[in-house]
Design a protein around this motif. Structure first.
Motif, PDB file in Angstrom:
ATOM      1  N   TRP A  54      -7.458  -4.599  -2.569  1.00 56.82           N
ATOM      2  CA  TRP A  54      -6.979  -4.545  -4.462  1.00 56.82           C
ATOM      3  C   TRP A  54      -7.306  -3.258  -4.724  1.00 56.82           C
ATOM      4  O   TRP A  54      -7.430  -2.599  -6.207  1.00 56.82           O
ATOM      5  CB  TRP A  54      -7.165  -5.515  -5.041  1.00 56.82           C
ATOM      6  N   GLY A  66      -2.255   7.535 -10.450  1.00 56.59           N
ATOM      7  CA  GLY A  66      -1.104   7.813 -10.428  1.00 56.59           C
ATOM      8  C   GLY A  66      -1.071   8.058 -11.764  1.00 56.59           C
ATOM      9  O   GLY A  66       0.517   8.357 -12.800  1.00 56.59           O
ATOM     10  N   ILE A  67      -1.124   6.296 -12.655  1.00 55.72           N
ATOM     11  CA  ILE A  67      -1.017   6.457 -14.161  1.00 55.72           C
ATOM     12  C   ILE A  67      -0.936   7.723 -14.865  1.00 55.72           C
ATOM     13  O   ILE A  67      -0.581   8.400 -15.120  1.00 55.72           O
ATOM     14  CB  ILE A  67      -1.465   5.311 -14.350  1.00 55.72           C
ATOM     15  N   LEU A  92      -6.820  -0.192  -4.141  1.00 56.28           N
ATOM     16  CA  LEU A  92      -4.574   0.269  -4.488  1.00 56.28           C
ATOM     17  C   LEU A  92      -4.521   0.677  -5.691  1.00 56.28           C
ATOM     18  O   LEU A  92      -3.986   1.542  -6.397  1.00 56.28           O
ATOM     19  CB  LEU A  92      -4.127  -0.750  -4.170  1.00 56.28           C
ATOM     20  N   GLY A  93      -5.817  -0.386  -6.697  1.00 52.73           N
ATOM     21  CA  GLY A  93      -6.076   0.034  -8.247  1.00 52.73           C
ATOM     22  C   GLY A  93      -6.896   1.078  -8.501  1.00 52.73           C
ATOM     23  O   GLY A  93      -6.487   1.696  -9.320  1.00 52.73           O
ATOM     24  N   THR A 124       1.002  -1.238   0.092  1.00 46.03           N
ATOM     25  CA  THR A 124       0.557   0.048  -0.295  1.00 46.03           C
ATOM     26  C   THR A 124       1.190   1.176  -0.033  1.00 46.03           C
ATOM     27  O   THR A 124       0.805   1.999  -0.807  1.00 46.03           O
ATOM     28  CB  THR A 124      -0.757   0.087   0.724  1.00 46.03           C
ATOM     29  N   ALA A 145      -3.579   3.680  -8.020  1.00 45.34           N
ATOM     30  CA  ALA A 145      -2.719   3.460  -9.955  1.00 45.34           C
ATOM     31  C   ALA A 145      -2.754   4.293 -10.311  1.00 45.34           C
ATOM     32  O   ALA A 145      -2.556   5.095 -10.882  1.00 45.34           O
ATOM     33  CB  ALA A 145      -2.004   1.544  -9.202  1.00 45.34           C
ATOM     34  N   VAL A 203       2.434   1.423  -3.306  1.00 45.12           N
ATOM     35  CA  VAL A 203       1.849   2.365  -4.555  1.00 45.12           C
ATOM     36  C   VAL A 203       1.267   3.403  -4.598  1.00 45.12           C
ATOM     37  O   VAL A 203       0.918   5.016  -5.087  1.00 45.12           O
ATOM     38  CB  VAL A 203       0.227   1.249  -4.568  1.00 45.12           C
ATOM     39  N   GLY A 238       4.257   5.975  -5.329  1.00 44.83           N
ATOM     40  CA  GLY A 238       4.215   6.299  -6.634  1.00 44.83           C
ATOM     41  C   GLY A 238       2.766   6.849  -6.566  1.00 44.83           C
ATOM     42  O   GLY A 238       3.833   7.396  -8.295  1.00 44.83           O
ATOM     43  N   ALA A 239       2.361   6.580  -6.916  1.00 41.75           N
ATOM     44  CA  ALA A 239       0.763   7.936  -7.920  1.00 41.75           C
ATOM     45  C   ALA A 239       1.107   9.041  -6.521  1.00 41.75           C
ATOM     46  O   ALA A 239       0.459  10.389  -8.054  1.00 41.75           O
ATOM     47  CB  ALA A 239      -0.438   6.705  -6.604  1.00 41.75           C
TER      48      ALA A 239
END
Lengths: 310, 278
Positions: free
Chosen positions: B233, B243-244, B236-237, B149, B240, B152, B155-156
């Motif tokens: 999940w 973040g992308i 978190l997805g 966690t 993410a 992720v 990063g995001a």
């Protein structure tokens, strides 16, 4: 292969032609100065050569490569001292030289660089505590830490006191003797005269003259004779009187007469005979060789009147 | 090319950014000290109460520690990068680095790595204080989920910080924009207060942005009513995905030079042209 090759370079910002079709070549080991007033296109030209800007038209090649396509190996061989650019104030001189040096494949040792730019006593001081001139010397140090083959110096001594300027000149001379090609921009004419093997004069985006400082001075000037108009001569008559004596048109600024003469011996003889006959001592009388500044001002003036373009 | 390897260069860059951070007291205070002060204050003010959730009752002290640890990670990445990168751009430092052979992505990687390390230090200090002073229970079976966690999330939020840095024009506005985004969001994202009883629209807004899913996922790893392994999940997805999107904006819109330099130059040249014409 030439170190720098500029061919028909053009850069437009909107409808303003910052660089308007210039060409020049710098051979390896040469120190070349681009001279011009603010807005003449010096920095734009240099920033295209450094890969920061793309040209509207024409070619800018450094070390045989198109500057806009310069890669890591190419950047490893050039050094850049920008006209203005910040440095991390939180670091000491030595830390910064080591840090930036780590980006190059074969950096100079930090102590050597610090010595070259004359900052040995300040090596462990943070940048924030240095004066503007000292920070500018750090700029120089960061420009040479990678042992560049081509070094770009954009107005490197602006804001320096006279002794710091002298030291920087010594450094540039030393680099030039060591085989580094240097492209220098400056609006200090004495700097160009002192350092450059060749000078290109830029005016409004065009290269209006090029040559060694000596030939530029020869081309456009001769010897400058100057003195103050004696008190008993009417200013209204000064142009005629002294114009005839010196055999050329004179410039009158306040009471100061300035004339560019091509046969100085005869002209000075006529002038001094005239004043001796009248028992007049010519105040501030000087005879000097024209400087690059005279040449430059004349070039830029001629260009403004003859260029046709506003 | 000889010289340092890619890994060594990035580590060197990260170390230099960490040193910078350490030498700027304001950054150190707002990123690491302020969340710790909040933890102490919140616990002094509300620490004796419990929170009733759908899964059971939870001591508020544990709630604060996990939430503020996640918030510290966001401060160290999102807020830190959105502040520092535009400052370096305005100073001309980014332009200077661009003139060196250091590949630009390595410079950015060093910046981001330093932010992640600061986030890690902040989270570890926060959790340690939680365990020592506020009865926080560490369930080792849920620590892999906490680590994933964390990764992720940082990063995001690093990518989103770089996106803000790319979109705003000056350093002063970047700082304002970053704080204007993150502080109101923190209030509706279970960082400072529990929003279970709040109006539905507040919950909806909180669910749209990535802060609440990240904070909740991280809190769950320290929530005694959640069973191991504790992976969220779906949330978190979602983080993410944000973040992308942030990463794409950051890459496409990134600028190395202060905004307005070319405009200033243009105006100056135009002035020069006008003067010459007159």
């Amino acid at each position: 292969m030439s170190a720098v090759e500029v061919t028909g370079l053009v850069k437009h910002y909107g409808d303003v032609r910052a660089v308007d079709g210039i060409s020049f070549v710098i051979e390896p080991g040469e120190v070349y100065a681009l001279l011009g007033e603010n807005g003449a296109g010096k920095s734009t030209t240099v920033e295209i050569l450094e890969g920061y800007r793309t040209a509207t038209a024409g070619q800018a090649r450094v070390l045989g490569r198109d500057a806009a396509a310069g890669d890591r190996a190419w950047r490893d061989r050039i050094g850049i001292v920008l006209q203005t650019s910040g440095i991390e104030q939180e670091f000491s001189v030595r830390e910064l030289i080591e840090l930036y040096g780590s980006a190059y494949s074969d950096p100079r040792p930090a102590d050597e660089v610090i010595d070259m730019v004359g900052l040995t006593e300040k090596a462990d001081d943070r940048l924030g505590s240095l004066s503007g001139g000292q920070q500018r010397r750090v700029d120089l140090g960061l420009g040479i830490v990678g042992r560049p083959e081509v070094l770009f110096l954009d107005e490197p001594t602006t804001g320096f006191d006279p002794s710091a300027r002298r030291r920087s000149w010594d450094l540039v001379e030393q680099l030039g003797e060591g085989g580094t090609t240097v492209l220098l921009t400056t609006h200090y004419l004495d700097e160009a005269e002192h350092l450059a093997d060749r000078v290109g004069v830029l005016n409004k985006g065009r290269l209006v003259a090029e040559g060694t400082p000596g030939t530029l001075i020869e081309q456009v000037s001769g010897t400058i004779v100057s003195f103050n108009v004696p008190a008993d001569i009417d200013l209204a008559d000064a142009s005629t009187t002294f114009g005839q004596l010196l055999g050329t048109e004179i410039d009158l600024v306040g009471r100061l007469v300035e004339a560019r003469v091509s046969a100085p011996t005869a002209a000075v003889h006529r002038l001094t005979s005239w004043s001796l006959e009248r028992g007049i001592e010519l105040d501030s009388f000087t005879v000097r060789r024209a400087s690059l500044e005279d040449a430059f001002l004349r070039l830029v003036d001629d260009d403004a009147t003859d260029g046709g373009e506003p | 090319m000889s010289g340092l390897s890619t890994g060594a260069l990035i580590v060197r860059q990260a170390r230099y950014q960490l040193l910078t951070f350490w030498r700027i007291p304001v950054a150190l205070f707002f990123t690491l000290a302020l969340p710790l002060i909040m933890l102490v204050l919140f616990n002094a003010l509300f620490g004796s109460s419990d929170i009733d959730t759908d899964e059971g009752t939870w001591s508020v002290r544990q709630f604060y520690t996990g939430g503020l640890a996640a918030f510290t990670a966001v401060s160290a990445t999102f807020t830190n990068l959105a502040n520092m990168v535009p400052i370096r751009r305005d100073e001309g430092v980014l332009k200077r680095w661009r003139g060196t052979p250091l590949p630009t992505w390595m410079y950015i990687a060093g910046f981001v790595l330093s932010a992640v390390i600061i986030a890690f230090i902040g989270v570890v200090v926060m959790l340690t204080l939680g365990v020592v002073a506020y009865d926080l229970q560490i369930e080792w079976a849920k620590m892999p989920a906490a680590a994933v966690t964390f990764l992720v999330g940082v990063g995001a939020f690093a990518a989103l910080g770089m996106a803000v840095a790319a979109l705003v024009s000056t350093a002063s506005s970047a700082s304002a924009v970053a704080n204007a985004i993150i502080l109101p969001l923190a209030f509706i994202s279970n960082v400072f207060i529990v929003t279970d009883d709040a109006p539905a629209w507040i919950g909806t807004i909180g669910d749209i942005f990535p802060l609440k899913p990240f904070v909740e996922s991280f809190q769950d790893c320290f929530n005694p009513t959640v069973d191991p392994p504790g992976f969220n999940w779906a949330q978190l997805g979602y983080v993410a995905l944000w973040g992308i999107i942030g990463g794409v904006i950051a890459v496409r819109r990134f600028r190395w030079e202060p905004s307005g330099t070319s405009a200033r130059g243009r105006r100056a040249r135009r002035r020069h042209a006008d003067v010459a014409a007159s």
